[in-house]
Write a protein that holds these residues in place. Structure first.
Motif, short mmCIF file in Angstrom:
data_model
loop_
_atom_site.label_atom_id
_atom_site.label_comp_id
_atom_site.label_asym_id
_atom_site.label_seq_id
_atom_site.Cartn_x
_atom_site.Cartn_y
_atom_site.Cartn_z
N PRO A 155 -28.26 -10.04 -31.40
CA PRO A 155 -27.34 -11.29 -31.71
C PRO A 155 -27.58 -12.61 -31.48
O PRO A 155 -28.55 -12.67 -30.37
N GLY A 156 -27.22 -13.71 -32.02
CA GLY A 156 -27.36 -15.12 -31.71
C GLY A 156 -26.35 -15.57 -30.70
O GLY A 156 -25.17 -15.01 -31.02
N LEU A 157 -26.68 -16.18 -29.76
CA LEU A 157 -25.56 -16.77 -28.83
C LEU A 157 -25.52 -18.21 -28.53
O LEU A 157 -26.84 -18.73 -28.52
N GLN A 158 -24.53 -18.83 -28.07
CA GLN A 158 -24.33 -20.39 -27.93
C GLN A 158 -23.16 -20.39 -26.68
O GLN A 158 -21.97 -20.13 -27.11
N LEU A 159 -23.45 -20.92 -25.62
CA LEU A 159 -22.46 -21.00 -24.58
C LEU A 159 -21.92 -22.31 -24.94
O LEU A 159 -22.39 -23.48 -25.33
N LEU B 1 -26.60 -8.12 -21.57
CA LEU B 1 -27.21 -9.58 -21.33
C LEU B 1 -27.60 -9.84 -19.85
O LEU B 1 -26.90 -8.85 -18.93
N HIS B 2 -28.44 -10.58 -19.69
CA HIS B 2 -28.92 -10.85 -18.17
C HIS B 2 -29.16 -12.29 -17.81
O HIS B 2 -29.88 -12.92 -18.93
N TRP B 3 -28.79 -12.78 -16.86
CA TRP B 3 -29.19 -14.03 -16.59
C TRP B 3 -29.01 -14.32 -15.01
O TRP B 3 -28.62 -13.31 -14.30
N THR B 4 -29.68 -15.50 -14.49
CA THR B 4 -29.51 -15.92 -13.09
C THR B 4 -28.63 -16.70 -12.83
O THR B 4 -28.08 -17.52 -13.46
N VAL B 5 -28.02 -16.86 -11.40
CA VAL B 5 -26.96 -17.47 -10.87
C VAL B 5 -27.64 -18.70 -9.80
O VAL B 5 -27.24 -19.14 -8.87
N VAL B 6 -29.16 -18.46 -9.69
CA VAL B 6 -29.91 -19.21 -8.68
C VAL B 6 -30.45 -20.25 -9.55
O VAL B 6 -31.45 -20.32 -10.47
N PRO B 7 -30.20 -21.55 -8.76
CA PRO B 7 -30.54 -22.88 -9.53
C PRO B 7 -32.05 -23.27 -9.56
O PRO B 7 -32.84 -22.52 -8.55
N GLY B 8 -32.71 -23.47 -10.50
CA GLY B 8 -34.14 -23.68 -10.52
C GLY B 8 -34.46 -24.95 -11.30
O GLY B 8 -33.42 -25.75 -11.66
N CYS C 151 -24.52 -25.13 -11.49
CA CYS C 151 -24.86 -24.95 -12.96
C CYS C 151 -23.83 -24.76 -13.64
O CYS C 151 -22.74 -24.56 -13.39
N PRO C 152 -23.97 -24.79 -15.10
CA PRO C 152 -22.90 -24.83 -16.02
C PRO C 152 -22.15 -23.56 -15.90
O PRO C 152 -22.49 -22.38 -15.73
N ASP C 153 -20.52 -23.67 -15.79
CA ASP C 153 -19.73 -22.59 -15.96
C ASP C 153 -19.14 -22.47 -17.13
O ASP C 153 -17.99 -23.18 -17.67
N PRO C 154 -19.61 -21.60 -18.22
CA PRO C 154 -19.13 -21.50 -19.63
C PRO C 154 -17.62 -21.27 -19.65
O PRO C 154 -17.09 -20.45 -18.80
N GLY D 275 -18.61 -16.36 -14.74
CA GLY D 275 -19.08 -17.42 -13.88
C GLY D 275 -20.33 -18.39 -14.47
O GLY D 275 -20.61 -18.14 -15.81
N GLU D 276 -21.07 -18.82 -13.52
CA GLU D 276 -21.87 -19.78 -13.89
C GLU D 276 -23.34 -19.22 -14.51
O GLU D 276 -23.55 -18.24 -14.16
N VAL D 277 -23.96 -19.99 -15.16
CA VAL D 277 -25.27 -19.47 -15.87
C VAL D 277 -26.45 -20.59 -15.31
O VAL D 277 -26.24 -21.67 -15.68
N CYS D 278 -27.33 -20.38 -14.51
CA CYS D 278 -28.35 -21.01 -14.37
C CYS D 278 -29.48 -20.62 -14.93
O CYS D 278 -29.70 -20.08 -15.80
#
Length: 218
Positions: free
Chosen positions: A118-122, A157-164, A173-176, A197-200
């Motif tokens: 699928p296509g995604l947009q926060l 879905l997989h993402w990180t919450v560690v700022p970089g 980081c943004p919290d959609p 939660g947030e997405v970094c």
């Protein structure tokens, strides 16, 4: 005269024997040809016609036909955005990593097919776009799925919450508020609430292809 009479008798006997042998051969051939229909139309056969050779094999082959083969008109249509509802199922978090299952449910009264990513947009509270980068994870093969009414398919879905690099300098980081989802092969989107939660990582989301079922993420 006696010799002439004897030869006449022998000749007559020879002709008679030839006629007798010819009649036996003809009778045997006639009996053989009449046996074939008798085995089909004889007592107990009823009115059923003989089965065509190979018809059973043809049915067996059809039963083993893999999904996706045959006449495309006999298969359900592709799932449209209108036919699907979308939701998110949270997964087990790990150090610095977050997981969720994006679930597509066939909310229409008819079966449909889908396949792929699928296509995604926060998006934020005001519906504005949040930086999003979808990365297709092809470690799991993409398969064509048929969803009956109420049937579900999900993508991990997989993402990180560690700022970089690429994240805000203050480390927040943004919290959609939501995510807009475009099903495979469609151009319109539906939204699902994002309570994960947030997405970094500059909005990077690693996405696996759709698999059967509604989560949790696998």
């Amino acid at each position: 005269m006696a010799d002439h009479h004897a030869r006449s008798v022998l000749a007559a006997l020879a002709i008679g024997a030839a006629v007798t042998l010819s009649g036996c051969a003809g009778g045997s051939a006639s009996s053989s040809s009449s046996d074939s229909p008798a085995s089909v139309d004889g007592p107990g056969s009823g009115s059923a016609a003989p089965q065509k050779p190979g018809s059973q094999n043809a049915e067996d082959d059809g039963a083993r036909r893999p999904e996706g083969s045959g006449d495309s008109q006999s298969r359900p249509p592709w799932c449209t955005t209108k036919a699907l509802s979308v939701s998110l199922v949270p997964g087990q978090p790990a150090a610095g990593n977050r997981y969720a299952a994006l679930v597509l449910t066939n909310s229409s009264p008819a079966a449909c097919r889908t396949q792929g990513w699928p296509g995604l947009q926060l998006t934020g509270e005001d519906g504005g776009k949040i930086p999003t980068e979808v990365v297709r994870d092809d470690s799991t093969p993409s398969r064509q799925l048929t969803l009956s009414p109420g049937g579900k398919a999900s993508a991990r879905l997989h993402w990180t919450v560690v700022p970089g690099e690429g994240d805000p300098s203050d480390g927040k980081c943004p919290d959609p508020e939501a995510v807009r989802v475009i099903p495979p092969d469609q151009r319109t989107a539906k939204s699902a609430q994002w309570k994960l939660g947030e997405v970094c990582g500059a909005g990077e989301l690693d996405v696996r292809p759709l698999l059967p079922g509604g989560g949790p993420p696998r």
